[in-house]
Every structure is written in C-alpha cells, then in structure tokens.
Motif scaffolding. Structure first.
Motif, PDB file in Angstrom:
ATOM      1  N   VAL A  40       2.477   2.936   1.224  1.00  0.00           N
ATOM      2  CA  VAL A  40       2.025   3.496  -0.045  1.00  0.00           C
ATOM      3  C   VAL A  40       1.098   4.673   0.238  1.00  0.00           C
ATOM      4  N   CYS A  42      -1.287   7.620  -1.363  1.00  0.00           N
ATOM      5  CA  CYS A  42      -1.989   8.072  -2.563  1.00  0.00           C
ATOM      6  C   CYS A  42      -2.665   9.424  -2.371  1.00  0.00           C
ATOM      7  N   VAL A  70       2.404   7.959  -4.767  1.00  0.00           N
ATOM      8  CA  VAL A  70       1.702   7.669  -6.015  1.00  0.00           C
ATOM      9  C   VAL A  70       1.067   8.934  -6.596  1.00  0.00           C
ATOM     10  N   LEU A  90      -1.544   3.414  -9.192  1.00  0.00           N
ATOM     11  CA  LEU A  90      -1.523   2.255  -8.306  1.00  0.00           C
ATOM     12  C   LEU A  90      -1.266   0.952  -9.045  1.00  0.00           C
ATOM     13  N   VAL A  93       2.211  -0.253  -8.832  1.00  0.00           N
ATOM     14  CA  VAL A  93       2.741  -0.594  -7.507  1.00  0.00           C
ATOM     15  C   VAL A  93       2.525  -2.076  -7.239  1.00  0.00           C
ATOM     16  N   ALA A 101      -1.225   0.818   3.041  1.00  0.00           N
ATOM     17  CA  ALA A 101      -1.532   1.740   1.955  1.00  0.00           C
ATOM     18  C   ALA A 101      -2.611   2.718   2.391  1.00  0.00           C
ATOM     19  N   LEU A 103      -5.216   5.033   0.799  1.00  0.00           N
ATOM     20  CA  LEU A 103      -5.820   5.131  -0.525  1.00  0.00           C
ATOM     21  C   LEU A 103      -6.980   6.116  -0.544  1.00  0.00           C
ATOM     22  N   TRP A 107      -9.064   1.985  -6.716  1.00  0.00           N
ATOM     23  CA  TRP A 107      -7.868   1.206  -6.408  1.00  0.00           C
ATOM     24  C   TRP A 107      -8.073  -0.230  -6.891  1.00  0.00           C
ATOM     25  N   LEU A 111      -3.708  -4.805  -5.594  1.00  0.00           N
ATOM     26  CA  LEU A 111      -2.775  -4.106  -4.709  1.00  0.00           C
ATOM     27  C   LEU A 111      -2.884  -4.605  -3.281  1.00  0.00           C
TER      28      LEU A 111
END
Length: 277
Positions: A40, A42, A70, A90, A93, A101, A103, A107, A111
């Motif tokens: 993931v 971000c 994202v 997020l 997700v 992830a 990030l 957040w 997650l």
C-alpha cells in the motif's frame, strides 16, 4: 532571471532508499509464500515500488502480489503479473493477508491491525507512533530521526509483529547510501547524538543505553541486551557486542566468565565506574 533549481529533499532521498531496500527483501519473502501480499503506497514512491517489483517479473506469474495506490492515479510501469488498484483513501483499503504499507499523515488503526501487516511511515519528530502501532499488534518497531545539516528532522518509523523482519529492516537502514547532510538520531537518546549512516556506526549512544538498561535490570546475559538493542534502539542486535566490549575495556561493565570473547551467554553487570560521556 534564471529559474531557481529546486534541490531534492535529502530526507526524502534517504526515506526512498530505505523503503526500496526493505521492499526488495519483503517482496522476495512474499513470493516464497502461497499467501501472496499487498503493498500500500500513500506517498510518492509508487513508481519506485513498481521498479522493485519489476526485478521479480519472472516470478510474479502465479503469485498474488497486489499494489494499492492511495489518493492518486497509479503511475505507468507496473510489471506484468502485478495486480494494481487505486483507493480514494486509507479507509477504503482492507487487506486480509500480508501487507507492507508506506504511510504519511493520518492513518486508521484498522488498516495495520492484521496478521503479517507491516508499516513504514514518516512523522514529525517527537511523534513516533510506536505505542499506537504496538496496540494494533505490531510489537516490534524502531523510530529514527533523519537529521539534515540544517537541523531539520523527520522521523521514520517501522513496525512489524516479527522481530526477524525488524532485524532485516535495520540491516537495510544502516546499509543505505550516505546522503550528504543526513545523519541518524535515536529519539530516545537523551544526549541527542547524531550518528553518521554507516555499516559500522558510532556506538556511544548504544553504550549509554545499555549501561542504563543494565543499571535498571541488574546483571544479565548478553542475549537479553541484544534483544533490548533490537527492540528499543536504532541499532542492530549485533551492535550490542561492540558496545559492550568497549564498556568492558573501559571498566564500566564486568563480565562472567572474565575472559574470552563476549557471547550471548556471557553475564554482564554495571561496575562502579559506569558513567559514559
């Protein structure tokens, strides 16, 4: 008037290098498993992640490897065999299996809460998020300040439920290229010592931390201090041996047995001359 050339942020350069190095190790592990994995992204490193995945192009077929971008469109360049999707935020997700992830900003705890989930995030100094991540089940983590020559700092936080993966991350952390003007600082080091990025880093901050831990807990085997080093400092477990060896030579630590190389079963304790500067 000539257009001013915008110099790249050295904090971002180090963060990118750390992420790419660890993502390479993470991908190799995921592709050895039947469970697959999800990455993931971000921030702005999706293209860098795609290049890492491209190095495994011959192994992607038949594996379940997914990249989720994202808050922005997915860049071009995804290798064949990589499943790519986008998400507005997020909270959209949900990852049931292994996940890494990257990030930044806010957040949701939902997650990161899950089996085999791992997180790399950036934060302002003083907000390393480790307690929140531990509450979500990621009990093995490290926070390290990336300090520029100007004094500006950014904190990089990694968290996982697997101490072996933390050890791998720390190996990559100290192996990054030495970008000009960036040094590491342990947020928990009261002296705020800046340490050059190196495979053989300065160990004085670790030495102080180990002496304080020995003073707190009393005599114990080196293995326990190696575990402490891994989980509670920016250093690698093996760095504890170098720091303790120096402390023994300086008369700050006594050991049993009294001779030979320090090993995991060697019992160490603080001596009467344990102050370190």
């Amino acid at each position: 008037m000539a257009e001013r050339v915008r110099r790249p942020d050295p904090h971002v350069s180090v963060e990118r290098d750390v992420l790419v190095r660890y993502l390479d190790a993470w991908t190799a592990t995921v592709l050895r498993s039947q469970r697959g994995g999800t990455y993931v992204e971000c921030g702005d490193f999706a293209a860098d992640a795609f290049r890492v995945f491209g190095e495994f192009a011959d192994r992607l077929a038949g594996h379940h490897l997914t990249a989720v971008v994202v808050g922005r469109p997915a860049p071009a360049g995804a290798p064949e065999g990589l499943a790519v999707r986008t998400a507005a935020g997020l909270r959209d997700v949900e990852v049931p299996g292994p996940m890494l992830a990257h990030l930044s900003g806010e957040w949701p705890s939902s997650l990161v809460r899950g089996k085999a989930h791992e997180v790399l995030l950036t934060a302002e100094p003083g907000t390393d998020h480790r307690e929140r991540l531990r509450a979500a089940g990621l009990g093995c983590g490290v926070a390290v300040d990336l300090v520029a020559g100007t004094g500006q700092a950014r904190t990089l936080v990694f968290a996982t439920a697997d101490s072996r993966h933390l050890a791998t991350f720390k190996n990559e952390l100290w192996a990054v290229d030495e970008f000009a003007g960036i040094r590491y600082r342990d947020p928990r080091d009261a002296e705020g010592t800046l340490v050059d990025i190196s495979l053989t880093p300065q160990l004085l901050p670790l030495r102080r931390a180990l002496l304080a831990e020995l003073d707190r807990r009393g005599p114990g085997p080196v293995a326990e201090l190696q575990r402490f080093t891994l989980l509670e400092t920016i250093y690698r477990a093996e760095d504890a041996l170098g720091a303790l060896t120096a402390a023994v030579a300086a008369g700050q630590v006594t050991r049993e047995p009294g001779k030979g190389r320090l090993g995991s079963r060697t019992v160490v304790s603080v001596s009467g001359a344990a102050q370190v500067r």
